[in-house]
Motif scaffolding. Structure first.
Motif, PDB file in Angstrom:
ATOM      1  N   LEU A 248      -5.308  -3.471  11.513  1.00  0.00           N
ATOM      2  CA  LEU A 248      -3.995  -2.884  11.223  1.00  0.00           C
ATOM      3  C   LEU A 248      -3.942  -1.434  11.684  1.00  0.00           C
ATOM      4  CD1 LEU A 248      -3.920  -4.238   7.585  1.00  0.00           C
ATOM      5  CD2 LEU A 248      -2.163  -4.845   9.267  1.00  0.00           C
ATOM      6  N   ASP A 249      -2.714  -0.894  11.815  1.00  0.00           N
ATOM      7  CA  ASP A 249      -2.570   0.524  12.154  1.00  0.00           C
ATOM      8  C   ASP A 249      -2.512   1.386  10.907  1.00  0.00           C
ATOM      9  OD1 ASP A 249      -2.489   0.054  14.859  1.00  0.00           O
ATOM     10  OD2 ASP A 249      -0.329  -0.398  14.806  1.00  0.00           O
ATOM     11  N   GLU A 250      -2.050   0.784   9.824  1.00  0.00           N
ATOM     12  CA  GLU A 250      -1.892   1.547   8.583  1.00  0.00           C
ATOM     13  C   GLU A 250      -1.969   0.587   7.403  1.00  0.00           C
ATOM     14  OE1 GLU A 250       1.915   3.372   8.807  1.00  0.00           O
ATOM     15  OE2 GLU A 250       2.961   1.461   8.852  1.00  0.00           O
ATOM     16  N   PRO A 251      -2.106   1.122   6.161  1.00  0.00           N
ATOM     17  CA  PRO A 251      -2.178   0.235   5.001  1.00  0.00           C
ATOM     18  C   PRO A 251      -0.928  -0.620   4.890  1.00  0.00           C
ATOM     19  CG  PRO A 251      -2.768   2.468   4.388  1.00  0.00           C
ATOM     20  CD  PRO A 251      -2.229   2.545   5.778  1.00  0.00           C
ATOM     21  N   CYS A 252      -1.081  -1.756   4.266  1.00  0.00           N
ATOM     22  CA  CYS A 252       0.035  -2.689   4.116  1.00  0.00           C
ATOM     23  C   CYS A 252      -0.201  -3.455   2.821  1.00  0.00           C
ATOM     24  CB  CYS A 252       0.023  -3.627   5.329  1.00  0.00           C
ATOM     25  SG  CYS A 252       1.189  -4.981   5.193  1.00  0.00           S
ATOM     26  N   ASP A 253       0.879  -3.708   2.079  1.00  0.00           N
ATOM     27  CA  ASP A 253       0.713  -4.387   0.781  1.00  0.00           C
ATOM     28  C   ASP A 253       1.146  -5.852   0.856  1.00  0.00           C
ATOM     29  OD1 ASP A 253      -0.404  -3.920  -1.641  1.00  0.00           O
ATOM     30  OD2 ASP A 253       1.343  -2.968  -2.552  1.00  0.00           O
ATOM     31  N   ASP A 254       1.467  -6.307   2.057  1.00  0.00           N
ATOM     32  CA  ASP A 254       1.944  -7.684   2.217  1.00  0.00           C
ATOM     33  C   ASP A 254       0.793  -8.528   2.768  1.00  0.00           C
ATOM     34  OD1 ASP A 254       2.963 -10.054   3.229  1.00  0.00           O
ATOM     35  OD2 ASP A 254       4.888  -9.148   3.782  1.00  0.00           O
TER      36      ASP A 254
ATOM     37  N   LYS B 241      -8.576   2.299  -1.307  1.00  0.00           N
ATOM     38  CA  LYS B 241      -9.768   1.911  -0.533  1.00  0.00           C
ATOM     39  C   LYS B 241      -9.264   1.269   0.750  1.00  0.00           C
ATOM     40  CE  LYS B 241     -13.089   2.355  -3.771  1.00  0.00           C
ATOM     41  NZ  LYS B 241     -14.266   3.179  -3.604  1.00  0.00           N
ATOM     42  N   PHE B 242      -9.322   2.014   1.846  1.00  0.00           N
ATOM     43  CA  PHE B 242      -8.618   1.562   3.040  1.00  0.00           C
ATOM     44  C   PHE B 242      -9.514   1.090   4.184  1.00  0.00           C
ATOM     45  CE2 PHE B 242      -5.450   4.564   1.106  1.00  0.00           C
ATOM     46  CZ  PHE B 242      -4.599   3.561   0.668  1.00  0.00           C
ATOM     47  N   LYS B 243     -10.745   0.733   3.883  1.00  0.00           N
ATOM     48  CA  LYS B 243     -11.584   0.226   4.978  1.00  0.00           C
ATOM     49  C   LYS B 243     -11.024  -1.070   5.560  1.00  0.00           C
ATOM     50  CE  LYS B 243     -16.055   2.223   4.107  1.00  0.00           C
ATOM     51  NZ  LYS B 243     -17.409   2.085   3.626  1.00  0.00           N
ATOM     52  N   TYR B 244     -10.217  -1.775   4.747  1.00  0.00           N
ATOM     53  CA  TYR B 244      -9.678  -3.042   5.231  1.00  0.00           C
ATOM     54  C   TYR B 244      -8.707  -2.833   6.404  1.00  0.00           C
ATOM     55  CZ  TYR B 244      -5.042  -2.352   3.220  1.00  0.00           C
ATOM     56  OH  TYR B 244      -3.779  -1.877   2.961  1.00  0.00           O
TER      57      TYR B 244
END
Ligand SMILES: Nc1nc2c(ncn2[C@@H]2O[C@H](COP(=O)(O)OP(=O)(O)OP(=O)(O)O)[C@@H](O)[C@H]2O)c(=O)[nH]1
Ligand SMILES: [Mg+2]
Length: 333
Positions: free
Chosen positions: A258-264, A249-252
């Protein structure tokens, strides 16, 4: 989903962040007192409505309710905040609750929408269940007493306010609020119907005295059943990020600049702090004042976005749903 990034290139955490169970335990005095009052009141109750958050249909319900309050009485499970969930999954959730937990009467509601169809079915359903039940010591009583129970902040008081018929006199409404623990004592008894005469008893939200499962505790915290500051906003934000990435779910990403998903979580909060200008001033050891990103405020910001549905509709318990859909279907839902 944004076309700017290739999800396949990203590896995300598959393990829920570790949090001490102590942070997830919240059983203040008013809950203990409230639970005892509810148990004492039970003999004058004809039906129990258990309200829970529809985003966590399989977790977080207080087992003390099943063991001491709902047992012998007609019982309806209301899954509230329907506006925040993927509605196409509702029939399967109902089937699974029936098959696994033997819950027959499940209603999904949105207690902020006076036209909600689920809300409209509650009154006739409870009247029907009461009429067809053995009322024991209350069989001669003409009025029906219905007790609303549930963990904090699931919308119990909001639901009673909505169920009151428009023709009921008196402007009194029950206090509601976005923070857990608004209703602190038993029992506002409120008439919601004339014929038959139905009273509803509002009760304080009650959590389990001890946390049995960390992820369940984090889901409750994310749904605001605990007070945020007790758990820690940055911890809740980190669990949210873990869950969103795991479930694609990448609406965040856009929301947090952000430019791309990140897990940090630190990188995500830093980016959000810059985007929303959440900056605070701190004095250095040498007396100079400097600007630093306000990660606490930014955590509150992303948590609020989740809770208002800005980051998408969800079922946080999707992993517990049998034959769950593929990630692709989930993203489209
Ligand atoms: N999105 C959404 N929000 C809701 C719904 N029902 C209630 N709320 C919100 O949820 C928050 C909690 O509502 P309350 O009615 O105070 O919940 P409660 O269960 O009585 O809470 P306690 O008294 O603290 O146990 C409030 O901010 C409500 O506006 C709903 O169906 N959808
Ligand atoms: Mg309340």
């Amino acid at each position: 989903m944004s076309a700017r990034f290739d999800v396949a290139l990203h590896k995300f955490r598959q393990q829920c962040p570790y949090v001490s169970k102590d942070l997830l335990r919240w059983f203040p005095g008013h809950m203990n007192k409230g639970l005892k009052q509810m148990q004492r009141k039970l003999k004058s109750v004809d039906c129990v409505i258990e309200v829970h958050d529809a985003r966590i249909p399989f977790t977080g319900r207080n087992p003390i309710f099943t063991s001491t309050l709902t047992g012998a009485k007609p019982h309806i499970l209301v899954l509230n905040k329907r506006d925040l969930v993927i509605t196409s999954l509702i029939p399967r959730i109902k089937d699974q609750l029936k098959a696994e937990q033997n819950v027959d009467n499940v209603v999904f509601t949105n207690s902020k929408d006076q036209f909600c169809r689920g809300l409209k079915t509650i009154k006739p359903l409870m009247v029907d269940l009461i009429k067809n039940s053995n009322r024991y010591n209350r069989s001669e009583e003409l009025e029906y007493n219905v007790m609303i129970i549930g963990v904090p902040n699931v919308g119990k008081s909001s639901m009673i306010n909505m169920l009151r018929s428009r023709n009921i006199s008196g402007r009194h409404v029950l206090p509601v609020g976005a923070v857990a623990g608004v209703t602190r004592s038993l029992m506002m008894k409120m008439r919601i119907n004339h014929d038959p005469c139905i009273f509803m008893l509002d009760t304080p939200g009650i959590l389990e005295p001890s946390v049995t499962n960390i992820e369940m505790g984090l889901k409750l915290a994310l749904c605001a059943a605990l007070q945020d500051h007790l758990v820690g906003e940055e911890i809740i934000a980190d669990y949210l990020l873990y869950w969103l990435n795991k479930h694609r779910k990448f609406k965040y990403v856009d929301f947090m600049g952000l430019d791309e998903p990140c897990d940090d979580i630190n990188k995500v909060l830093l980016s959000g702090a810059i985007k929303y200008n959440r900056i605070r001033k701190v004095r250095d050891f040498d007396g100079k004042v400097r600007d630093v990103p306000d990660l606490l405020e930014t955590s509150r910001h992303i948590i609020k976005a989740f809770r208002t549905g800005e980051l998408g509709k969800v079922i946080l318990d999707i992993d517990l749903l049998e034959n769950r859909p593929s990630n692709k279907q989930e993203v489209l839902a």
